[in-house]
Scaffold this active site. Structure first.
Site, PDB file in Angstrom:
ATOM      1  CG  HIS A 202      42.793 -49.189  47.897  1.00  0.00           C
ATOM      2  ND1 HIS A 202      43.379 -49.991  46.933  1.00  0.00           N
ATOM      3  CD2 HIS A 202      43.814 -48.661  48.617  1.00  0.00           C
ATOM      4  CE1 HIS A 202      44.694 -49.955  47.075  1.00  0.00           C
ATOM      5  NE2 HIS A 202      44.990 -49.160  48.083  1.00  0.00           N
ATOM      6  CE  LYS A 204      44.868 -47.496  44.202  1.00  0.00           C
ATOM      7  NZ  LYS A 204      44.720 -46.751  45.409  1.00  0.00           N
ATOM      8  CG  ASP A 209      34.391 -35.355  27.621  1.00  0.00           C
ATOM      9  OD1 ASP A 209      33.992 -34.622  28.547  1.00  0.00           O
ATOM     10  OD2 ASP A 209      35.295 -35.032  26.828  1.00  0.00           O
ATOM     11  CG  HIS A 417      51.214 -48.563  44.390  1.00  0.00           C
ATOM     12  ND1 HIS A 417      50.133 -47.863  43.891  1.00  0.00           N
ATOM     13  CD2 HIS A 417      50.877 -48.898  45.664  1.00  0.00           C
ATOM     14  CE1 HIS A 417      49.199 -47.769  44.813  1.00  0.00           C
ATOM     15  NE2 HIS A 417      49.620 -48.391  45.898  1.00  0.00           N
ATOM     16  CE  LYS A 419      47.611 -50.961  44.279  1.00  0.00           C
ATOM     17  NZ  LYS A 419      48.550 -51.533  45.234  1.00  0.00           N
ATOM     18  CG  ASP A 424      47.727 -69.182  28.765  1.00  0.00           C
ATOM     19  OD1 ASP A 424      46.918 -69.872  28.130  1.00  0.00           O
ATOM     20  OD2 ASP A 424      47.854 -69.254  30.004  1.00  0.00           O
TER      21      ASP A 424
END
Length: 493
Positions: A202, A204, A209, A417, A419, A424
């Site tokens: 899941h 992403k 480089d 979407h 996440k 602080d």
């Protein structure tokens, strides 16, 4: 009268018997000696055989141990002058007030790192749907995704290698982009997470480089650029962090081989010295920062890597004033388990922060037609802690992305979407929804940044992320949870 002492001479047969006894005694001693020597020789031979077997069967065992120790004792300082850019996708039709902060787009960020790539791009992805054909739509807003795919297809002729680690596609339609990339020279490996951990890939992120990278909520999907609200970070000129993220990619890559199994432990070259206890000391935007990358699930984490769940709970426990959370799904359950399982790990830490330390907790949770009804029951439980008499500082709101009649027809779109979490003290940008399955058996990753040492700086990453959260929290798209008579009234189109 003096007594006479008689000396009897030894008889010949007595003398022979004495010699015989002495001879037998020597033979017994010799046999004992030879037996002891034989036992010692056997033991030495066995030890030698065991050592030889270890060297033959595990030639890198001692080297691995020494290498692991070397990796973990590595200097945690990085001399790179890294540039951090907070990036977002704002769905078409979602408009903020004129004075609101709008960050650079994820689309532009991806285009930048693709066009400037010199040697390699590695992408860890859930699925690929970058064209209208993938979603069987005729949406003009798919244009940005189609441009991204075209740029990736052209990498080979520019001399830039492309590697893609992807979850097994759930339909032939989801395979079209991958097939096109393979036809144009990309190396693709399907990571069979369902078989390995009973989960999915899941995560992403991109590594470019070995120097730049992107990480965040956006999938390789045109809707993630124009029809879904997303948030991520692109970090430039930061080889230390990029190479550490690449270790997570390499773990996926090796698991994409045929008949792959999970190693235990992971070889030393996957280990990291950077974690919640010893974060990397690096400059981000000319500001002293403590940074590390976390990963889930635990079987995919090599030595030194902080597990993603431990990272989240540690950040909550570390907060002194506030914890702001913006995620699509929040549930103290394992959503996809059979039988059903309660999973209160994060929930308990939030309640403890509110009750024991009087920390202000805010949850901004997405509400759309695919939301699970059970999620709102648990959110009501958290929201119930807040009252005029209890003085517990916890609030829950839901975020609804508006949709026109045409936009309502786009599948799996029009949702927040995000996440991420900001306190602080810390900024956390992840790739996982917040329910048990995503931390127990599903592959995800996150970037954790602490710039508390530079509290006087007006533009810390925590402050940037806090500004985004407060913009959304105070917007017209954010609805107070306690005022909803039914979540269906607002979430189901």
């Amino acid at each position: 009268m003096s007594s006479k002492v008689e000396y009897k001479p030894i008889q010949p047969h007595e003398e022979a018997e004495n010699h015989f006894l002495q001879h037998e005694l020597h033979k017994v001693k010799a046999r004992k000696y030879y037996r002891c020597a034989l036992v010692v020789a056997i033991i030495i031979t066995l030890v030698f055989c065991i050592l030889a077997s270890q060297l033959l069967l595990f030639p890198f065992l001692s080297i691995t141990s020494q290498t692991t120790e070397t990796v973990l004792n590595k200097d945690i300082r990085c001399d790179d002058q890294c540039r951090f850019v907070l990036v977002e996708s704002i769905p078409e039709g979602l408009v903020y007030d004129a004075n609101s902060t709008i960050n650079p787009s994820i689309f532009q960020s991806w285009m930048n790192i693709i066009t400037n790539a010199k040697s390699s791009i590695d992408i860890a992805s859930f699925y690929w749907s970058l064209t209208n054909e993938d979603t069987q739509t005729k949406e003009p807003s798919a244009h940005q995704g189609e441009l991204i795919l075209q740029e990736l297809l052209n990498l080979k002729q520019r001399g830039v290698s492309l590697r893609v680690a992807v979850n097994p596609p759930d339909s032939p339609i989801r395979s079209k982009d991958i097939s096109a990339l393979k036809d144009r020279g990309a190396d693709v490996r399907v990571v069979d997470m369902p078989k390995l951990t009973d989960g999915i890939l899941h995560t992403k992120f991109w590594v470019v480089d070995n120097e730049h990278f992107y990480i965040g909520s956006a999938n390789m999907d045109w809707r993630s650029l124009t029809q879904v609200k997303e948030l991520g970070a692109t970090i430039y000129n930061c080889s230390c962090l990029a190479q550490d993220l690449k270790k997570i990619f390499e773990a996926y890559w090796i698991l994409g081989l045929p008949n792959a199994t999970l190693p235990s432990p992971w070889p030393a070259n996957y280990s990291t010295p950077y974690n919640k206890d010893t974060p990397m000391q690096v400059m981000l935007n000319s500001t002293a920062s403590q940074v590390y990358l976390s990963s889930s699930p635990p079987p995919l984490s090599a030595t030194g890597r902080t597990d993603d769940l431990q990272s989240i709970m540690n950040i909550i426990d570390d907060a002194k004033k506030f914890v702001y959370i913006s995620v699509m799904d929040y549930s103290p359950t394992e959503e996809f388990s059979h039988p059903r399982r309660y999973w209160p790990e994060i929930d308990n830490h939030l309640r403890k922060a509110v009750y024991e330390r009087n920390v202000n907790v805010r949850l901004l949770i997405s509400c759309w037609k695919n939301s699970r009804p059970s999620m709102f029951t648990f959110l009501r439980s958290l929201a119930a802690l807040h009252s005029n008499t209890s003085h517990y500082n916890i609030e829950v709101k839901i975020f609804v992305v508006p949709a026109t009649e045409a936009q309502k027809k786009i599948p799996y779109a029009r949702v927040n979407h995000n996440k991420y979490m900001v306190t602080d003290r810390v900024a956390y940008i992840g790739t996982s929804n917040w329910s048990g399955d995503y931390f127990i058996n599903t592959a995800g990753s996150a970037l954790v940044v602490n710039q508390t040492q530079s509290a006087g700086t007006s533009d810390t990453i925590q402050m940037q992320l806090q500004t985004v959260f407060e913009r959304d929290w105070n917007s017209n798209y954010s609805l107070t949870f306690n005022t909803l008579s039914s979540w269906k009234e607002k979430c189901i189109f």
